[in-house]
Design an enzyme around this catalytic site. Structure first.
Site, PDB file in Angstrom:
ATOM      1  N   ARG A   4       0.848  -1.195   0.000  1.00 57.82           N
ATOM      2  CA  ARG A   4       0.000   0.000   0.000  1.00 57.82           C
ATOM      3  C   ARG A   4       0.884   1.246   0.000  1.00 57.82           C
ATOM      4  NH1 ARG A   4      -4.921   1.393   4.214  1.00 57.82           N
ATOM      5  NH2 ARG A   4      -3.983   3.243   5.119  1.00 57.82           N
ATOM      6  N   ASP A  64      -3.724   3.154  13.964  1.00 58.09           N
ATOM      7  CA  ASP A  64      -2.907   3.837  12.975  1.00 58.09           C
ATOM      8  C   ASP A  64      -3.388   5.281  12.856  1.00 58.09           C
ATOM      9  OD1 ASP A  64      -5.176   3.820  11.375  1.00 58.09           O
ATOM     10  OD2 ASP A  64      -4.386   2.401   9.909  1.00 58.09           O
TER      11      ASP A  64
END
Length: 551
Positions: free
Chosen positions: A180, A460
């Site tokens: 990603r 996150d």
């Protein structure tokens, strides 16, 4: 319309490197870094940046223009100029390659070497390795991540933990690897193009492809990516052009690159068909990036007093606007032959049996909702939850690899439902918890760590974004808490610096003194009370990022 139509695609030729200048500011003396930043790799990156950076900048400007309309009272809606794409039921995305047909459970995590090994050995079908929200973008992290993924694809990755006297090796059978890259809004401060920081996503994408396409091809695999933070069909087209340019540059087959797009912004939820169509030669799936989606809901509708979200801790996928988003993603993907991935379960194991029982129940409830909605797979954040998620999906799917044949309900999912306001708590306890979690996360991020266990969850950047957006919106609209207290800058300031004392007690004096909590609190207060909402907290946080002064 079909996956082979190319007449409406952008036509471009490989540019000549003219007077443009690509300058590496980060460390390039380490032998491993030299191997990643080799002359052929940098030449390719230079050509990508020269071809696509200006257009990327224009796309970011288009975002600002659209947001200005929402700020003045407009609401997101399905586009009229792309109605034909949505109404044409014949076109499909290109065939999904066999290695990507079974994605029942995916694990996500940062680009740290030990974590890469543990995630790939977890038993999950896929490991999504994140250069974005789960990794702080220090130069060392970004280049070490490329080294780690190169070695993982070669099968040579290993790690020695001398403190624990433990050696980590990659199993023969391991998860499929998907990288990603960063979102298009994030810069890479370690490389300049004509004295401007390049787009971090181009660096992540280019270096990963360059160093891995051959080793993966030898195993019969393409190069697979997760694409984050898209807001429009035009951004999807930009990425598809990046893919086509790259395939042509290296003379590899069209469709060597396969992408899964995270639908994690509110504007993108109204353009799912269009995103699939723009990327139809390369896209295989879309994913419910639901925590960022909640943040995007707040950010997009921040000036709309009738759509203020309650405390984010009480917002679950059972809310109408989130359940509708999940169902629409499944319906849209399956109609076009793409997989529909579910969202993250951020829980981590707990040694207390009662607490672990509660974690287990919550994970099962969440995954049952997703599989019942028709999702083909789901995310977990910890290896210990892979089997639990897999067993929950299998009970419903009877061991099938996916649910592409799922018959979605035919009820209408319109703009009103996707934007439906919800109610919930607005209390002091929620504010204080938001403060602590955001401070813990941002402090770790500026110290170079982007994936952090906090109060039983693996957090996150999305966590900190939701926390400060929640607080900003409440202050901006002058809401009153459930107990009658007005919530304003003064009250936030008082609670914020009180919570620094709580954190000091929780982490201990030594850790607190060695940390950067005070400057983190100052940043958080500024972001939460600013007149203009900062689109992403990571951008104003860059000057504090570990090692930033060296670049």
């Amino acid at each position: 319309m079909n996956s082979n139509d190319t007449a409406d695609r952008t036509d471009f030729s490989t540019p000549k490197l003219s007077e443009s200048k690509l300058e590496i500011l980060g460390d390039n003396c380490n032998p491993e870094y030299k191997s990643i930043l080799s002359k052929p790799a940098i030449t390719f990156l230079h050509k990508l940046v020269e071809t696509f950076q200006d257009r990327r900048n224009s796309l970011l400007t288009a975002r600002d223009i659209a947001q200005a309309e929402y700020d003045k009272g407009a609401l997101p809606d399905f586009r009229q100029d792309t109605r034909q794409i949505r109404e044409d039921k014949q076109w499909r995305v290109a065939q999904i390659p066999a290695p990507l047909l079974d994605r029942r459970v995916e694990i996500t995590g940062p680009i740290d070497r030990k974590m890469v090994i543990n995630a790939m050995n977890s038993g999950a079908k896929v490991f999504m390795c994140c250069f974005e929200d789960a990794s702080a973008p220090t130069w060392e992290n970004m280049i070490d991540g490329q080294v780690n993924l190169r070695d993982a694809n070669l099968g040579t990755i290993s790690y020695s933990d001398e403190a624990k006297n433990k050696q980590y090796e990659l199993n023969a059978e391991h998860s499929q690897l998907i990288a990603r890259p960063r979102g298009i809004h994030l810069p890479e401060q370690g490389i300049n193009f004509n004295d401007e920081a390049i787009a971090g996503c181009l660096m992540d994408f280019a270096l990963y492809f360059f160093h891995n396409y051959q080793s993966r091809a030898e195993k019969g695999l393409g190069v697979y990516y997760y694409i984050p933070k898209l807001e429009s069909m035009e951004e999807a087209q930009w990425w598809d052009d990046v893919f086509r340019f790259t395939e042509d540059y290296f003379s590899v087959e069209r469709g060597t690159i396969k992408a899964t797009v995270l639908i994690e912004t509110l504007p993108a939820a109204f353009q799912m068909d269009e995103i699939l169509y723009a990327m139809r030669d390369h896209i295989v799936a879309m994913n419910c990036g639901r925590w960022d989606y909640i943040f995007s809901y707040i950010k997009t509708l921040k000036n709309h007093a009738d759509r203020i979200l309650p405390d984010r801790h009480g917002i679950g996928m059972n809310q109408d606007f989130l359940n509708a988003y999940s169902q629409l993603l499944v319906r849209t993907c399956h109609a076009r032959g793409a997989l529909a991935m579910g969202g993250m379960s951020a829980f981590i194991p707990n040694k207390d049996p009662q607490k672990m029982a509660a974690v287990t129940a919550k994970v099962i409830e969440d995954k049952q909702r997703e599989v019942t909605n028709g999702h083909d797979g789901t995310w977990v954040a910890h290896p210990a939850l892979v089997d639990l998620a897999m067993s929950t999906l299998n009970k419903h799917m009877n061991g099938k690899a996916n649910q592409l044949d799922f018959a979605s309900p035919t009820h209408t999912i319109d703009a009103d439902l996707l934007l439906k306001p919800c109610t919930g708590r607005r209390d002091e306890a929620g504010v204080r918890k938001n403060i602590r979690i955001a401070l813990y996360y941002i402090e770790s991020w500026i110290q170079g760590k982007g994936c952090v266990p906090i109060y039983g969850l693996m957090e996150d950047a999305a966590t900190a974004e939701i926390s400060r957006a929640n607080i900003w919106q409440w202050i901006h609209h002058g809401i009153t808490l459930d107990d009658g207290q007005p919530f304003d800058k003064e009250r936030l300031h008082k609670w914020l610096y009180q919570e620094l004392d709580t954190i000091s007690q929780e982490v201990g004096e030594a850790r607190y003194a060695a940390g950067r909590f005070k400057e983190t609190a100052d940043l958080f207060y500024d972001l939460s009370t600013a007149k203009q909402f900062a689109n992403f907290l990571t951008l104003p946080s860059y000057p504090l990022l570990k090692g930033a002064s060296r670049l």
